[in-house]
Design a protein around this motif. Structure first.
Motif, PDB file in Angstrom:
ATOM      1  N   GLN A  90     -11.845  51.273  74.557  1.00  0.00           N
ATOM      2  CA  GLN A  90     -11.927  49.779  73.882  1.00  0.00           C
ATOM      3  C   GLN A  90     -13.818  49.619  74.102  1.00  0.00           C
ATOM      4  OE1 GLN A  90     -10.313  46.834  76.934  1.00  0.00           O
ATOM      5  NE2 GLN A  90      -8.469  47.047  75.789  1.00  0.00           N
ATOM      6  N   GLN A  91     -14.424  50.959  73.795  1.00  0.00           N
ATOM      7  CA  GLN A  91     -15.720  51.373  73.624  1.00  0.00           C
ATOM      8  C   GLN A  91     -16.420  51.646  72.290  1.00  0.00           C
ATOM      9  OE1 GLN A  91     -16.706  53.811  75.878  1.00  0.00           O
ATOM     10  NE2 GLN A  91     -16.960  53.232  77.689  1.00  0.00           N
ATOM     11  N   VAL A  92     -17.330  51.624  71.857  1.00  0.00           N
ATOM     12  CA  VAL A  92     -17.745  52.469  70.277  1.00  0.00           C
ATOM     13  C   VAL A  92     -19.471  53.128  71.141  1.00  0.00           C
ATOM     14  CG1 VAL A  92     -17.243  49.471  69.010  1.00  0.00           C
ATOM     15  CG2 VAL A  92     -19.815  49.341  70.433  1.00  0.00           C
ATOM     16  N   SER A  93     -19.519  53.997  70.730  1.00  0.00           N
ATOM     17  CA  SER A  93     -20.608  54.697  70.358  1.00  0.00           C
ATOM     18  C   SER A  93     -21.804  54.342  69.832  1.00  0.00           C
ATOM     19  CB  SER A  93     -19.776  56.729  69.645  1.00  0.00           C
ATOM     20  OG  SER A  93     -21.117  57.015  70.166  1.00  0.00           O
ATOM     21  N   VAL A  94     -22.615  54.117  69.811  1.00  0.00           N
ATOM     22  CA  VAL A  94     -24.069  53.276  69.455  1.00  0.00           C
ATOM     23  C   VAL A  94     -25.010  54.618  69.941  1.00  0.00           C
ATOM     24  CG1 VAL A  94     -25.574  51.912  69.297  1.00  0.00           C
ATOM     25  CG2 VAL A  94     -23.685  51.128  70.263  1.00  0.00           C
ATOM     26  N   THR A  95     -25.647  55.176  68.940  1.00  0.00           N
ATOM     27  CA  THR A  95     -27.336  55.382  68.222  1.00  0.00           C
ATOM     28  C   THR A  95     -28.141  54.304  68.377  1.00  0.00           C
ATOM     29  OG1 THR A  95     -25.749  57.192  67.847  1.00  0.00           O
ATOM     30  CG2 THR A  95     -28.518  57.541  67.972  1.00  0.00           C
ATOM     31  N   PHE A  96     -29.495  55.381  69.246  1.00  0.00           N
ATOM     32  CA  PHE A  96     -30.511  53.762  69.279  1.00  0.00           C
ATOM     33  C   PHE A  96     -31.254  54.963  69.064  1.00  0.00           C
ATOM     34  CE2 PHE A  96     -27.771  52.309  72.645  1.00  0.00           C
ATOM     35  CZ  PHE A  96     -27.178  50.840  72.139  1.00  0.00           C
ATOM     36  N   THR A  97     -32.736  54.617  68.043  1.00  0.00           N
ATOM     37  CA  THR A  97     -33.768  55.343  67.665  1.00  0.00           C
ATOM     38  C   THR A  97     -34.552  54.462  67.177  1.00  0.00           C
ATOM     39  OG1 THR A  97     -32.051  56.423  65.987  1.00  0.00           O
ATOM     40  CG2 THR A  97     -33.859  57.111  65.787  1.00  0.00           C
ATOM     41  N   SER A  98     -36.213  55.160  67.791  1.00  0.00           N
ATOM     42  CA  SER A  98     -36.801  54.715  67.576  1.00  0.00           C
ATOM     43  C   SER A  98     -37.873  55.971  67.429  1.00  0.00           C
ATOM     44  CB  SER A  98     -37.743  54.283  69.210  1.00  0.00           C
ATOM     45  OG  SER A  98     -39.007  53.329  69.618  1.00  0.00           O
ATOM     46  N   GLY A  99     -38.984  56.140  66.246  1.00  0.00           N
ATOM     47  CA  GLY A  99     -39.278  56.746  66.364  1.00  0.00           C
ATOM     48  C   GLY A  99     -38.757  58.553  66.570  1.00  0.00           C
ATOM     49  N   ASP A 100     -38.934  59.358  67.541  1.00  0.00           N
ATOM     50  CA  ASP A 100     -38.371  61.200  67.633  1.00  0.00           C
ATOM     51  C   ASP A 100     -37.329  60.422  68.524  1.00  0.00           C
ATOM     52  OD1 ASP A 100     -40.468  61.377  65.726  1.00  0.00           O
ATOM     53  OD2 ASP A 100     -41.391  62.609  67.273  1.00  0.00           O
ATOM     54  N   ILE A 101     -37.172  58.818  69.711  1.00  0.00           N
ATOM     55  CA  ILE A 101     -36.390  59.074  70.975  1.00  0.00           C
ATOM     56  C   ILE A 101     -34.910  58.474  69.995  1.00  0.00           C
ATOM     57  CG2 ILE A 101     -36.352  57.679  72.363  1.00  0.00           C
ATOM     58  CD1 ILE A 101     -38.884  57.696  72.363  1.00  0.00           C
ATOM     59  N   VAL A 102     -34.001  59.811  70.499  1.00  0.00           N
ATOM     60  CA  VAL A 102     -32.717  59.249  69.634  1.00  0.00           C
ATOM     61  C   VAL A 102     -32.031  59.477  71.153  1.00  0.00           C
ATOM     62  CG1 VAL A 102     -30.401  60.169  68.634  1.00  0.00           C
ATOM     63  CG2 VAL A 102     -32.664  60.478  67.939  1.00  0.00           C
ATOM     64  N   HIS A 103     -30.944  57.839  71.610  1.00  0.00           N
ATOM     65  CA  HIS A 103     -30.506  57.950  72.581  1.00  0.00           C
ATOM     66  C   HIS A 103     -29.023  57.572  72.804  1.00  0.00           C
ATOM     67  CE1 HIS A 103     -29.961  56.299  76.656  1.00  0.00           C
ATOM     68  NE2 HIS A 103     -29.739  54.661  76.371  1.00  0.00           N
ATOM     69  N   LYS A 104     -28.151  58.236  72.996  1.00  0.00           N
ATOM     70  CA  LYS A 104     -26.746  58.073  72.256  1.00  0.00           C
ATOM     71  C   LYS A 104     -25.606  57.685  74.081  1.00  0.00           C
ATOM     72  CE  LYS A 104     -26.995  61.441  69.230  1.00  0.00           C
ATOM     73  NZ  LYS A 104     -25.878  62.147  68.033  1.00  0.00           N
ATOM     74  N   ARG A 105     -25.393  56.055  73.302  1.00  0.00           N
ATOM     75  CA  ARG A 105     -24.124  55.454  74.475  1.00  0.00           C
ATOM     76  C   ARG A 105     -23.040  55.270  73.937  1.00  0.00           C
ATOM     77  NH1 ARG A 105     -26.246  50.118  78.534  1.00  0.00           N
ATOM     78  NH2 ARG A 105     -24.333  50.553  77.980  1.00  0.00           N
ATOM     79  N   GLU A 106     -22.175  54.739  74.829  1.00  0.00           N
ATOM     80  CA  GLU A 106     -21.015  53.629  75.155  1.00  0.00           C
ATOM     81  C   GLU A 106     -21.069  52.599  75.239  1.00  0.00           C
ATOM     82  OE1 GLU A 106     -18.672  55.519  73.033  1.00  0.00           O
ATOM     83  OE2 GLU A 106     -19.835  57.296  73.014  1.00  0.00           O
ATOM     84  N   VAL A 107     -21.125  51.768  74.215  1.00  0.00           N
ATOM     85  CA  VAL A 107     -20.813  49.702  74.927  1.00  0.00           C
ATOM     86  C   VAL A 107     -19.848  49.453  74.701  1.00  0.00           C
ATOM     87  CG1 VAL A 107     -22.395  47.778  73.761  1.00  0.00           C
ATOM     88  CG2 VAL A 107     -23.281  49.971  73.698  1.00  0.00           C
ATOM     89  N   ASN A 108     -19.563  48.992  75.451  1.00  0.00           N
ATOM     90  CA  ASN A 108     -18.239  48.502  75.621  1.00  0.00           C
ATOM     91  C   ASN A 108     -17.844  46.925  74.291  1.00  0.00           C
ATOM     92  OD1 ASN A 108     -17.245  49.324  77.998  1.00  0.00           O
ATOM     93  ND2 ASN A 108     -18.017  47.848  79.484  1.00  0.00           N
ATOM     94  N   ALA A 109     -16.733  47.531  73.743  1.00  0.00           N
ATOM     95  CA  ALA A 109     -16.419  46.702  72.812  1.00  0.00           C
ATOM     96  C   ALA A 109     -15.863  45.330  73.252  1.00  0.00           C
ATOM     97  CB  ALA A 109     -15.556  47.251  71.960  1.00  0.00           C
ATOM     98  N   VAL A 110     -16.192  43.769  72.464  1.00  0.00           N
ATOM     99  CA  VAL A 110     -15.462  43.006  72.740  1.00  0.00           C
ATOM    100  C   VAL A 110     -14.418  42.707  71.660  1.00  0.00           C
ATOM    101  CG1 VAL A 110     -15.885  40.391  72.059  1.00  0.00           C
ATOM    102  CG2 VAL A 110     -17.636  41.684  72.493  1.00  0.00           C
ATOM    103  N   LEU A 111     -13.114  42.164  72.268  1.00  0.00           N
ATOM    104  CA  LEU A 111     -12.183  41.690  72.022  1.00  0.00           C
ATOM    105  C   LEU A 111     -11.603  40.368  71.580  1.00  0.00           C
ATOM    106  CD1 LEU A 111      -9.878  44.531  73.760  1.00  0.00           C
ATOM    107  CD2 LEU A 111     -11.296  44.591  71.537  1.00  0.00           C
ATOM    108  N   LYS A 112     -11.440  39.925  70.730  1.00  0.00           N
ATOM    109  CA  LYS A 112     -11.126  38.696  70.737  1.00  0.00           C
ATOM    110  C   LYS A 112      -9.331  38.428  71.230  1.00  0.00           C
ATOM    111  CE  LYS A 112     -11.787  39.282  65.767  1.00  0.00           C
ATOM    112  NZ  LYS A 112     -11.583  38.874  64.206  1.00  0.00           N
ATOM    113  N   ALA A 113      -8.976  36.971  71.637  1.00  0.00           N
ATOM    114  CA  ALA A 113      -8.158  36.690  72.089  1.00  0.00           C
ATOM    115  C   ALA A 113      -6.994  37.135  71.774  1.00  0.00           C
ATOM    116  CB  ALA A 113      -7.588  35.551  72.387  1.00  0.00           C
ATOM    117  N   SER A 114      -6.819  37.033  70.948  1.00  0.00           N
ATOM    118  CA  SER A 114      -5.695  38.589  70.620  1.00  0.00           C
ATOM    119  C   SER A 114      -5.790  39.665  70.883  1.00  0.00           C
ATOM    120  CB  SER A 114      -4.978  38.411  69.307  1.00  0.00           C
ATOM    121  OG  SER A 114      -6.437  38.752  68.337  1.00  0.00           O
ATOM    122  N   GLY A 115      -6.189  40.618  71.930  1.00  0.00           N
ATOM    123  CA  GLY A 115      -6.921  41.542  72.161  1.00  0.00           C
ATOM    124  C   GLY A 115      -7.661  42.754  70.880  1.00  0.00           C
ATOM    125  N   ALA A 116      -7.223  42.026  69.807  1.00  0.00           N
ATOM    126  CA  ALA A 116      -7.607  42.689  68.579  1.00  0.00           C
ATOM    127  C   ALA A 116      -9.724  42.620  68.747  1.00  0.00           C
ATOM    128  CB  ALA A 116      -7.909  42.235  67.137  1.00  0.00           C
TER     129      ALA A 116
END
Length: 95
Positions: free
Chosen positions: A16-42
């Motif tokens: 229930q996560q998405v992988s996110v890549t944050f980039t600023s100049g030469d800095i690349v930072h990758k991490r997982e972020v919890n996804a948001v789900l609808k009331a239906s679970g979608a």
């Protein structure tokens, strides 16, 4: 500081996560972020993007403070050099 860009990867239903890549100049930072789900679970793509934007604000602060920075290069050990070191090692006589 350069502008921070984000790239959101596909939703992982198992974690229930998405992988996110944050980039600023030469800095690349990758991490997982919890996804948001609808009331239906979608998966809620728009709400997850808003959450990633909030996380990006914190990442930008950490980059500005130097907490997140360009990773130093990884230097792989030379296996031949290790073999040479162990083959010439002397053993102390037992008492």
């Amino acid at each position: 500081m350069n502008d921070l860009t984000t790239k959101i990867g596909p939703y992982n239903a198992d974690t229930q996560q998405v992988s996110v890549t944050f980039t600023s100049g030469d800095i690349v930072h990758k991490r997982e972020v919890n996804a948001v789900l609808k009331a239906s679970g979608a998966y809620d793509k728009a709400a997850t993007a808003a959450r990633v934007s909030e996380v990006a604000t914190g990442v930008a602060v950490k980059i500005g403070l130097g907490v997140i920075k360009v990773a130093p290069p990884v230097i792989e050990p030379d296996p031949q050099a290790q073999d040479a070191d162990t083959s010439t090692a002397e053993t102390a006589p037992s008492a």
